[in-house]
Scaffold this active site. Structure first.
Site, PDB file in Angstrom:
ATOM      1  N   TYR A 105       9.306  11.964  -8.395  1.00 53.94           N
ATOM      2  CA  TYR A 105       9.192  11.309  -7.090  1.00 53.94           C
ATOM      3  C   TYR A 105       8.028  10.308  -7.118  1.00 53.94           C
ATOM      4  O   TYR A 105       8.154   9.157  -6.674  1.00 53.94           O
ATOM      5  CB  TYR A 105       8.972  12.372  -6.010  1.00 53.94           C
ATOM      6  N   ALA A 149       2.753   4.329  -1.227  1.00 50.01           N
ATOM      7  CA  ALA A 149       2.722   5.138  -2.454  1.00 50.01           C
ATOM      8  C   ALA A 149       2.732   6.626  -2.114  1.00 50.01           C
ATOM      9  O   ALA A 149       2.399   7.015  -0.992  1.00 50.01           O
ATOM     10  CB  ALA A 149       1.464   4.839  -3.263  1.00 50.01           C
ATOM     11  N   GLN A 150       3.098   7.415  -3.105  1.00 45.28           N
ATOM     12  CA  GLN A 150       2.743   8.827  -3.076  1.00 45.28           C
ATOM     13  C   GLN A 150       1.347   8.808  -3.670  1.00 45.28           C
ATOM     14  O   GLN A 150       1.159   8.638  -4.867  1.00 45.28           O
ATOM     15  CB  GLN A 150       3.739   9.630  -3.929  1.00 45.28           C
ATOM     16  N   HIS A 203     -12.094   5.350  -1.817  1.00 40.81           N
ATOM     17  CA  HIS A 203     -12.683   4.810  -0.585  1.00 40.81           C
ATOM     18  C   HIS A 203     -12.224   5.689   0.573  1.00 40.81           C
ATOM     19  O   HIS A 203     -11.061   6.020   0.690  1.00 40.81           O
ATOM     20  CB  HIS A 203     -12.351   3.334  -0.386  1.00 40.81           C
ATOM     21  N   SER A 224      -5.492   1.455  -8.910  1.00 45.38           N
ATOM     22  CA  SER A 224      -6.372   2.603  -8.655  1.00 45.38           C
ATOM     23  C   SER A 224      -7.309   2.869  -9.820  1.00 45.38           C
ATOM     24  O   SER A 224      -6.932   2.730 -10.991  1.00 45.38           O
ATOM     25  CB  SER A 224      -5.495   3.834  -8.431  1.00 45.38           C
ATOM     26  N   TYR A 241       0.468  10.377 -11.262  1.00 45.35           N
ATOM     27  CA  TYR A 241       0.109   9.327 -10.303  1.00 45.35           C
ATOM     28  C   TYR A 241      -0.480   8.117 -11.031  1.00 45.35           C
ATOM     29  O   TYR A 241      -0.066   6.971 -10.824  1.00 45.35           O
ATOM     30  CB  TYR A 241      -0.910   9.885  -9.295  1.00 45.35           C
ATOM     31  N   LEU A 286       0.825  -1.220   0.000  1.00 42.84           N
ATOM     32  CA  LEU A 286       0.000   0.000   0.000  1.00 42.84           C
ATOM     33  C   LEU A 286       0.852   1.260   0.000  1.00 42.84           C
ATOM     34  O   LEU A 286       0.330   2.362   0.119  1.00 42.84           O
ATOM     35  CB  LEU A 286      -0.916   0.006   1.240  1.00 42.84           C
ATOM     36  N   GLU A 335      -7.991   5.644 -10.838  1.00 42.61           N
ATOM     37  CA  GLU A 335      -7.415   6.760 -11.608  1.00 42.61           C
ATOM     38  C   GLU A 335      -6.755   6.268 -12.894  1.00 42.61           C
ATOM     39  O   GLU A 335      -6.563   7.032 -13.830  1.00 42.61           O
ATOM     40  CB  GLU A 335      -6.393   7.520 -10.762  1.00 42.61           C
TER      41      GLU A 335
HETATM   42  P1  GDP Z   1      -8.689  11.458  -6.443  1.00 42.42           P
HETATM   43  O1  GDP Z   1      -9.882  10.960  -7.175  1.00 42.42           O
HETATM   44  O2  GDP Z   1      -7.753  10.363  -6.015  1.00 42.42           O
HETATM   45  O3  GDP Z   1      -7.965  12.559  -7.134  1.00 42.42           O
HETATM   46  O4  GDP Z   1      -9.285  12.027  -5.046  1.00 42.42           O
HETATM   47  P2  GDP Z   1      -9.440  13.501  -4.466  1.00 42.42           P
HETATM   48  O5  GDP Z   1     -10.286  13.384  -3.256  1.00 42.42           O
HETATM   49  O6  GDP Z   1      -8.101  14.167  -4.286  1.00 42.42           O
HETATM   50  O7  GDP Z   1     -10.199  14.325  -5.611  1.00 42.42           O
HETATM   51  C1  GDP Z   1     -11.471  13.949  -6.079  1.00 42.42           C
HETATM   52  C2  GDP Z   1     -12.022  15.014  -7.008  1.00 42.42           C
HETATM   53  O8  GDP Z   1     -12.343  16.180  -6.265  1.00 42.42           O
HETATM   54  C3  GDP Z   1     -11.083  15.468  -8.141  1.00 42.42           C
HETATM   55  O9  GDP Z   1     -11.842  15.550  -9.334  1.00 42.42           O
HETATM   56  C4  GDP Z   1     -10.679  16.864  -7.706  1.00 42.42           C
HETATM   57  O10 GDP Z   1     -10.366  17.749  -8.779  1.00 42.42           O
HETATM   58  C5  GDP Z   1     -11.951  17.323  -7.007  1.00 42.42           C
HETATM   59  N1  GDP Z   1     -11.727  18.453  -6.095  1.00 42.42           N
HETATM   60  C6  GDP Z   1     -12.378  19.652  -6.132  1.00 42.42           C
HETATM   61  N2  GDP Z   1     -11.902  20.465  -5.180  1.00 42.42           N
HETATM   62  C7  GDP Z   1     -10.923  19.792  -4.529  1.00 42.42           C
HETATM   63  C8  GDP Z   1     -10.043  20.120  -3.462  1.00 42.42           C
HETATM   64  O11 GDP Z   1     -10.071  21.226  -2.916  1.00 42.42           O
HETATM   65  N3  GDP Z   1      -9.162  19.139  -3.066  1.00 42.42           N
HETATM   66  C9  GDP Z   1      -9.122  17.900  -3.667  1.00 42.42           C
HETATM   67  N4  GDP Z   1      -8.257  16.974  -3.231  1.00 42.42           N
HETATM   68  N5  GDP Z   1      -9.939  17.578  -4.683  1.00 42.42           N
HETATM   69  C10 GDP Z   1     -10.822  18.508  -5.122  1.00 42.42           C
END
Ligand code: GDP
Length: 338
Positions: A87, A74-75, A171, A117, A141, A72, A119
């Site tokens: 990195y 990771a960056q 999750h 993931s 990533y 598990l 992603e």
């Molecule tokens: P990810 O799916 O692993 O990238 O999980 P995140 O929780 O970091 O982001 C989920 C979604 O929320 C992405 O589409 C982001 O662009 C959106 N998002 C909108 N505002 C924010 C913010 O302030 N912080 C983060 N982390 N995500 C945001």
């Protein structure tokens, strides 16, 4: 071991009477709050190791002599990967190969779970993603994760190792890192509801994600290692919601107005994946895994927990959590708890 999934997985395995060894990176400020929060810190044998250092991996294998390895490390933050692409490649991509190489040398019969993931699907147009959907990764990533995904597949076919990819959609939980949007929102609305902050600045509110409850997902990881043959599996809820809907549910749970939540350009990513929704039917068919906690329930759990934490902090209580020591909240923390 110190991340959200490592902590929940350790708790789950301890309940199954596993002996659990947990690796952690040496940091000047230790990062064990989740293990204290789940009350399992004393039950784990800790080994300092770093996925960047092959020798520390081989030492870990000798000390723990494992039957199963859950990788598990990771960056794991997509946003940061645009600022630290090399990195991220070294940790999230090459890190997996360092581990595979050491396990291949030490004992090829060890079963390996690799955290893939959602992603990795990136900018794919098909509305629901499963194990057969092609990948189109859209961040450093996701590209690093896809490299790991293929390496796991290669070591499976080339060396006959039991190595699996869990393609987990987002999750979340009250122990999610504060930089991820669900926790940023639950922590932010909690502070607003208690008068500790005036507003919360987010980025893209139109993106959609498939959010499940992390403790249920770690059980799926374990199930993937108990099958007759290694394979890759999607874990998801088959529902996606916008960040706007997340904000609405969180504000409702905290009893505040959504007008306090602002979208600002500086929180947008250079490129964002617009919609992720996963089809978990293979995991359900093969070993009966399915998500239980609904989107609304998940957000309620997270918001209520963060409100309780800030209330305890206001009373001057000390307890394991992250917000009180994060730089982000330093302006709040200047106020003395009453
Ligand atoms: P990810 O799916 O692993 O990238 O999980 P995140 O929780 O970091 O982001 C989920 C979604 O929320 C992405 O589409 C982001 O662009 C959106 N998002 C909108 N505002 C924010 C913010 O302030 N912080 C983060 N982390 N995500 C945001």
């Amino acid at each position: 071991m110190t991340g959200q999934d490592g902590a929940y997985l350790a708790k789950f395995l301890l309940e199954k009477n596993y002996r659990v060894f947990g690796t952690y990176r040496r940091l000047s400020t230790p990062n064990f709050w989740r293990l204290h929060y789940l009350d399992i810190y004393d039950k784990i044998t800790f080994i300092p190791a770093d996925i960047i250092d092959s020798r520390s991996i081989s030492e870990t294998l000798k000390k723990s002599h494992p039957d199963e390895v859950y990788h598990l490390a990771a960056q794991s933050f997509v946003g940061a990967s645009f600022d630290q692409p090399l990195y991220t490649g070294d940790i999230t991509g090459f890190g997996t190969v360092r581990l595979l190489e050491e396990i291949k040398k030490y004992n090829k019969n060890i079963r390996i779970y690799q955290a893939s993931s959602s992603e990795m699907y990136g900018d794919v147009k098909s509305p629901i993603k499963n194990e057969n959907t092609p990948f189109h990764p859209s961040s450093p990533y996701a590209i690093a994760k896809l490299y790991s995904y293929w390496m796991i597949n290669l070591y499976r076919v080339a060396y006959g190792m039991y190595a699996v990819n869990g393609i987990l959609f987002n999750h979340e939980s009250p122990t999610r890192g504060l930089e991820f949007v669900t926790r940023k929102v639950s922590n932010g609305v909690a502070k607003i509801s208690l008068g500790l902050a005036n507003n919360l600045k987010l980025g893209n509110l139109e993106a959609k994600r498939d959010w499940g409850y992390a403790p249920e997902y770690v059980e799926g990881m374990w199930m993937m290692l108990q099958q007759n043959k290694p394979d890759d599996y999607v874990l998801a809820t088959n529902e996606s919601h916008t960040i706007k809907e997340l904000v609405y549910e969180a504000c409702r749970a905290a009893g505040i107005s959504t007008s306090k939540i602002i979208s600002t350009k500086e929180n947008f990513r250079p490129f964002d994946v617009l919609d992720l929704k996963g089809d978990y039917s293979k995991a359900k068919r093969r070993f009966g895994w399915k998500p239980k906690t609904t989107f609304k329930k998940l957000i309620k759990i997270m918001v209520e927990e963060d409100i309780t934490r800030w209330q305890r902090w206001l009373k001057g209580e000390h307890f394991p959590w992250d917000a009180a020591t994060s730089g982000e909240d330093s302006h709040v923390l200047k106020r003395k708890p009453t």
